[in-house]
Scaffold this motif. Structure first.
Motif, short mmCIF file in Angstrom:
data_model
loop_
_atom_site.label_atom_id
_atom_site.label_comp_id
_atom_site.label_asym_id
_atom_site.label_seq_id
_atom_site.Cartn_x
_atom_site.Cartn_y
_atom_site.Cartn_z
N GLN A 1 58.79 -58.87 -35.68
CA GLN A 1 58.20 -60.67 -36.17
C GLN A 1 59.76 -61.43 -36.37
N GLY A 2 59.78 -62.97 -35.93
CA GLY A 2 60.64 -63.39 -36.32
C GLY A 2 62.26 -63.53 -35.83
N THR A 3 62.11 -62.68 -34.91
CA THR A 3 63.35 -62.45 -34.22
C THR A 3 63.68 -63.78 -32.63
N VAL A 4 62.51 -63.47 -31.95
CA VAL A 4 61.79 -63.54 -31.16
C VAL A 4 61.26 -64.85 -30.62
N TRP A 5 61.26 -66.10 -29.71
CA TRP A 5 60.10 -67.02 -29.34
C TRP A 5 59.39 -66.71 -28.80
N ASN A 6 58.07 -66.53 -27.88
CA ASN A 6 57.70 -66.79 -27.15
C ASN A 6 56.47 -67.57 -27.59
N TYR A 7 56.08 -68.12 -26.42
CA TYR A 7 55.43 -69.53 -26.25
C TYR A 7 53.66 -68.85 -25.87
N SER A 8 52.62 -69.05 -26.39
CA SER A 8 51.39 -68.33 -26.45
C SER A 8 50.36 -69.04 -26.83
N THR A 9 50.10 -69.46 -25.99
CA THR A 9 48.55 -70.36 -27.01
C THR A 9 47.54 -69.53 -27.35
N GLY A 10 47.09 -67.64 -26.59
CA GLY A 10 46.74 -66.86 -27.73
C GLY A 10 47.23 -67.56 -29.84
N GLU A 11 47.92 -67.29 -29.64
CA GLU A 11 48.67 -67.76 -31.01
C GLU A 11 48.09 -68.94 -31.59
N ALA A 12 47.89 -69.63 -30.30
CA ALA A 12 47.62 -71.55 -31.18
C ALA A 12 45.77 -70.76 -31.51
N VAL B 1 33.14 -69.83 -31.68
CA VAL B 1 33.87 -70.82 -32.46
C VAL B 1 35.16 -72.35 -31.91
N SER B 2 36.10 -72.67 -31.94
CA SER B 2 36.80 -74.13 -31.67
C SER B 2 38.27 -73.25 -30.93
N PHE B 3 38.13 -74.02 -29.79
CA PHE B 3 39.02 -73.36 -29.08
C PHE B 3 40.14 -73.60 -30.03
N GLY B 4 41.28 -73.33 -30.34
CA GLY B 4 42.46 -74.12 -30.56
C GLY B 4 43.87 -74.12 -30.22
N GLY B 5 43.51 -73.38 -28.33
CA GLY B 5 45.18 -73.24 -28.09
C GLY B 5 44.49 -75.17 -26.85
#
Length: 487
Positions: A253-264, A307-311
């Motif tokens: 973790q913290g080494t590679v950036w990967n855009y993710s709607t799931g993480e939002a 739950v609210s959809f944070g993505g």
């Protein structure tokens, strides 16, 4: 710029699997000749082939398509006056250089109307020094329209996490995800910090490709479309840690950036678990009513009563998007001086992480705490004009107190100290949704769009009026031109 330069432009589609008929009412017909009488929203798999009229209806009728939860205004809207006529004239008469005319000559006199037409903009708002300098609607939209943020809602989730940190509901961004979402214990997310979740650098594998029916984003959107409670979290639990393509070693973790709607989505779930409130209820109590928004809004839910959809899926009026921009511009302070956000939250959120760097474009990174750095890079001739504006140095978030420190690898051009876009940060959503904020210039620009295609390489280069291969570039150039005109 090549397609590889923009791996991080990801797209949050409107998730409607059922074929539905909606009356447009205030919405006019599309420029493609579609009838305004009845628009059928196609299946999710056909999203990228929606007509302009279908997008207009889909983006302005979330509450009629999906499960949503309202957030209420206080009924006492904060003042948002009109700017002085001279300032309004400067905004309305903004011109910018971009692309070429049919005869091959440079287009140096693009206007606000040209911008709205090029980019199929349904709403445009410019706020300078707290006053409305420009407000325009198209395609039947008006001041009462609630419009879907798409992924610009991720930036709103980031703001709400800051509020939860300020009020003590969240103890630290160094807390790990499973502290707030214990269902993720034992998954690839165990041990991932909230900071790396906000940075989208968890090290967990995720496929955000909407053209791939097997992708994670399609699975998540299907959860929302089918209104299946717990579906998204169950999917997040199945994800594996990414691996280095060369060594096969797990990605730390913290080494590679990967855009993710799931993480939002997970970030939004953390806020909900920590505060005991849905995103709608929390934004209503912390920002919407205290800051004086003028209209009710709504937020997507994963399922009826879920739950609210944070993505994404945040819906509000154009003026309330602008007020939200002012709230962030003012570092989360209310009119009475109360701070809703930690003192350094906005600065920290717009300090771009090196893992998201795009060499030659955004050398120091293009992403922070779910906010974007989107510098203009090409006005059609690779000769920055009017990309670069003499607004003073140093640039946004530089550690050097004096002097110009260009963010791009190239130096400042035309003897200017820096690029105006280097001071601007953005919430960005697919198909042209944007909240651009420039604290130095006291400027907020809000845009609603229905771009033809979400992919940056959107256009037909054989068209003699072809202006560029990336609408995000024209977007940034236009914001820069407004910044210069109103400086």
């Amino acid at each position: 710029m090549s397609e590889k330069s923009f791996p991080w432009r990801r797209f949050l589609p409107q998730s409607a699997l059922l074929v539905m008929s909606l009356s447009l009412f205030a919405c006019g017909g599309g420029s493609d000749g579609s009838s305004p009488a009845s628009i059928k929203l196609p299946a999710l798999s056909n999203l990228f082939n929606w007509t302009q009229a279908e997008k207009v209806v889909g983006f302005s009728h979330s509450a009629e398509i999906l499960s949503t939860e309202p957030f209420k205004s206080s009924g006492n809207p904060g003042n948002l006056p009109d700017a002085a006529s001279a300032v309004a004239a400067l905004a309305a008469n903004t011109v910018y250089q971009y692309g070429k005319n049919p005869d091959g000559t440079l287009r140096t006199n693009n206007t606000v109307d040209d911008y709205m037409n090029h980019n199929k903009i349904s709403g445009l708002l410019v706020i300078k020094n707290g006053a409305v300098a420009l407000e325009r609607y198209a395609m039947g939209m008006d001041r009462n329209t609630l419009w879907d943020s798409k992924s610009a809602g991720k930036s709103v989730v980031s703001v709400l996490m800051g509020a939860a940190l300020k009020d003590g509901s969240i103890k630290s961004l160094d807390d790990t995800v499973e502290k707030y979402v214990p269902e993720l214990a034992g998954s690839a997310y165990q041990g991932v910090t909230l900071r790396n979740l906000l940075h989208m650098s968890s090290g967990v594998a995720w496929n955000e490709n909407y053209l791939d029916s097997r992708s994670d984003i399609v699975a998540v959107i299907n959860c929302v479309a089918h209104k299946t409670a717990g579906c998204i979290l169950n999917h997040m639990k199945t994800l594996a840690r990414a691996k280095d393509a060369n060594t096969g070693a797990p990605t730390a973790q913290g080494t590679v950036w990967n855009y993710s709607t799931g993480e939002a989505f997970v970030s939004g779930l953390v806020v909900q678990r920590a505060t005991g409130m849905s995103l709608s209820k929390y934004i209503q109590s912390k920002i919407w009513q205290p800051f004086g928004m003028e209209a009710d809004g709504n937020w997507w839910l994963e399922s009826d009563g879920g739950v609210s959809f944070g993505g994404g899926g945040f819906n509000a009026t154009l003026r309330d998007y602008g007020r939200l921009g002012l709230f962030v511009l003012n570092n989360g302070k209310l009119a009475n001086g109360t701070s809703v956000l930690p003192d350094n939250w906005v600065t920290d959120s717009t300090t771009w992480i090196s893992q998201s760097a795009v060499p030659g474009y955004a050398d120091n990174g293009s992403y922070g705490n779910m906010w974007w750095f989107n510098p203009a890079y090409d006005d059609g001739v690779h000769n920055a004009s009017p990309l670069f504006t003499n607004i003073g140095a140093p640039l946004q978030n530089t550690t050097v107190p004096t002097g110009a420190v260009p963010v791009q690898s190239r130096g400042p051009v035309q003897d200017q100290p820096g690029a105006s876009s280097d001071w601007t940060f953005m919430a960005i959503g697919v198909f042209g949704q944007m909240i651009a904020i420039n604290q130095r210039e006291n400027l907020v620009v809000v845009e609603w769009g229905v771009w033809d295609k979400p992919d940056p390489h959107c256009c037909d280069s054989t068209d003699p009026t072809y202006i560029a291969n990336n609408p995000y570039n024209e977007e940034a150039i236009f914001v820069n031109a407004l910044t210069e005109a109103l400086h």
